[in-house]
Design an enzyme around this catalytic site. Structure first.
Site, PDB file in Angstrom:
ATOM      1  CG  ASP A  55      -0.208  -0.005   2.525  1.00  0.00           C
ATOM      2  OD1 ASP A  55       1.049   0.011   2.524  1.00  0.00           O
ATOM      3  OD2 ASP A  55      -0.880  -0.001   3.577  1.00  0.00           O
TER       4      ASP A  55
ATOM      5  CG  ASP B 110      22.252  35.598   2.233  1.00  0.00           C
ATOM      6  OD1 ASP B 110      23.087  35.235   3.076  1.00  0.00           O
ATOM      7  OD2 ASP B 110      21.310  34.869   1.851  1.00  0.00           O
TER       8      ASP B 110
ATOM      9  CD  GLU C 106       0.721   2.227   6.064  1.00  0.00           C
ATOM     10  OE1 GLU C 106       1.092   1.217   6.708  1.00  0.00           O
ATOM     11  OE2 GLU C 106      -0.294   2.886   6.358  1.00  0.00           O
TER      12      GLU C 106
ATOM     13  NE  ARG D 241      14.732  32.944  -1.063  1.00  0.00           N
ATOM     14  CZ  ARG D 241      15.222  32.136  -1.988  1.00  0.00           C
ATOM     15  NH1 ARG D 241      14.518  31.881  -3.076  1.00  0.00           N
ATOM     16  NH2 ARG D 241      16.403  31.588  -1.848  1.00  0.00           N
TER      17      ARG D 241
ATOM     18  CE  LYS E 189      18.954  35.071  -0.325  1.00  0.00           C
ATOM     19  NZ  LYS E 189      19.193  33.623  -0.211  1.00  0.00           N
TER      20      LYS E 189
ATOM     21  CD  GLN F 174       7.863  24.927   5.158  1.00  0.00           C
ATOM     22  OE1 GLN F 174       6.784  24.897   5.733  1.00  0.00           O
ATOM     23  NE2 GLN F 174       8.143  24.138   4.135  1.00  0.00           N
TER      24      GLN F 174
HETATM   25  C1  R5P Z   1      18.650  31.467   2.505  1.00  0.00           C
HETATM   26  O1  R5P Z   1      18.910  32.614   2.912  1.00  0.00           O
HETATM   27  C2  R5P Z   1      19.698  30.420   2.401  1.00  0.00           C
HETATM   28  O2  R5P Z   1      20.855  30.805   3.075  1.00  0.00           O
HETATM   29  C3  R5P Z   1      20.053  30.100   0.964  1.00  0.00           C
HETATM   30  O3  R5P Z   1      20.645  31.255   0.375  1.00  0.00           O
HETATM   31  C4  R5P Z   1      18.867  29.706   0.155  1.00  0.00           C
HETATM   32  O4  R5P Z   1      18.036  28.832   0.867  1.00  0.00           O
HETATM   33  C5  R5P Z   1      19.313  29.057  -1.137  1.00  0.00           C
HETATM   34  O5  R5P Z   1      18.181  28.703  -1.866  1.00  0.00           O
HETATM   35  P1  R5P Z   1      18.220  28.703  -3.452  1.00  0.00           P
HETATM   36  O6  R5P Z   1      19.363  27.851  -3.879  1.00  0.00           O
HETATM   37  O7  R5P Z   1      16.891  28.110  -3.829  1.00  0.00           O
HETATM   38  O8  R5P Z   1      18.350  30.114  -3.929  1.00  0.00           O
END
Ligand code: R5P
Length: 287
Positions: free
Chosen positions: A33, A163, A35, A191, A189, A93
């Site tokens: 199944d 960063d 698991e 995002r 950086k 997260q």
């Molecule tokens: C975030 O600040 C982490 O230090 C990495 O820069 C980030 O998680 C890298 O993720 P990606 O390769 O998707 O840009």
């Protein structure tokens, strides 16, 4: 005795060598199944006082497998269960980013804590994530290992982070490479989304110099490829990319190669072709 999750077999073997303890026989299976069934018959047979379960939680299955192995060694009567999370999935997260969102790092930390006496992890994105474990996990810094695969003949090197958050790692690599020889700098950086990253460079002079760019993790490669792209516009020498966790999801490797990197060096917290160095010695010191 070392007990390996399926995603961390090379590191578990290196750790067993380093500590001169046996590597347990394990079995990874799946029911019809779907698991999972991860078992540790070697632990039941040897009945050690202590079992060290080593498993990077690189996927949901790897998470579940780790919980099963923890339970299996406890069920076998082991007194002390130590869990090594070389790479802790979901660690980024670490807050509820929108109303109704979970703190996923806390949820997985609670689950892992329930099956162990102690947790060691390697360079989590934010060390505060260790406080989600009960008792608090210990974070090990393996960034110094990243200097090992770098060529000995770097030209007037600059050790850079993409960063501000990773500049300590760049400094650690610089110190491990040349005992304080070499400039350290960082970019800024922004995002915009999971894969859309904007890099604002500093005014560091990289013309004709070799650059080592270090981050804790390369996931999609967006951060690193943007940083490397900026360097390419500045008549840079060779560019080496190093990270503790070479997740290298989707087309990350190709993206970085196209951006012009000389080599990508990561550790074995995540076992990939770019895992050029082991964190086993650093972990062994804490076990
Ligand atoms: C975030 O600040 C982490 O230090 C990495 O820069 C980030 O998680 C890298 O993720 P990606 O390769 O998707 O840009």
């Amino acid at each position: 005795m070392i007990v390996s999750g399926s995603a961390s077999q090379a590191l578990a073997a290196a750790l067993a060598d380093e500590l001169e303890v046996p590597l347990a026989e394990v079995a990874y299976d799946r029911f019809p199944d779907g698991e999972l069934l991860a078992a540790a018959p070697g632990v039941a047979e040897a009945n050690p006082d202590r079992a060290v379960v080593v498993g990077s939680t690189v996927s949901s299955d790897a998470h579940l497998e780790l919980l099963q192995l923890q339970d299996a060694v406890r069920e076998a009567g082991t007194d002390e269960v130590v869990t090594v999370l070389p790479y802790m999935g979901y660690a980024r997260q670490d807050e509820a980013f929108e109303p109704g969102h979970p703190v996923s790092a806390r949820a997985v930390a609670r689950a892992v804590s329930s099956g162990t006496d102690r947790v060691l992890t390697v360079n989590p994105h934010e060390e505060a994530v260790c406080e989600f474990f009960e008792p608090t996990a210990t974070a090990v810094d393996a960034a110094g290992r990243l200097a090992e695969p770098l060529p000995a003949d770097l030209t007037d090197p600059v050790f850079l982070s993409p960063d501000a958050g990773a500049v300590d790692l760049a400094e650690t690599v610089r110190d491990a490479y040349g005992e304080g020889e070499g400039e350290v700098d960082y970019f800024e950086k922004t995002r915009h989304s999971g894969t859309d990253v904007e890099i604002t460079p500093s005014d560091v002079d990289v013309a004709g110099r070799d650059v080592v760019v270090t981050d804790d993790i390369i996931a999609t490669g967006s951060t690193m490829s943007e940083a490397v792209g900026v360097l390419g516009e500045r008549d840079v020498g060779r560019v080496f990319v190093t990270c503790v966790h070479p997740l290298l999801a989707r087309d990350a490797y190709a993206k970085l190669s196209r951006a012009g990197v000389e080599a990508i060096y990561g550790t074995d917290t995540i076992e990939r072709g770019s895992s050029a160095v082991s964190v086993a010695p650093v972990l062994a010191d804490r076990l």
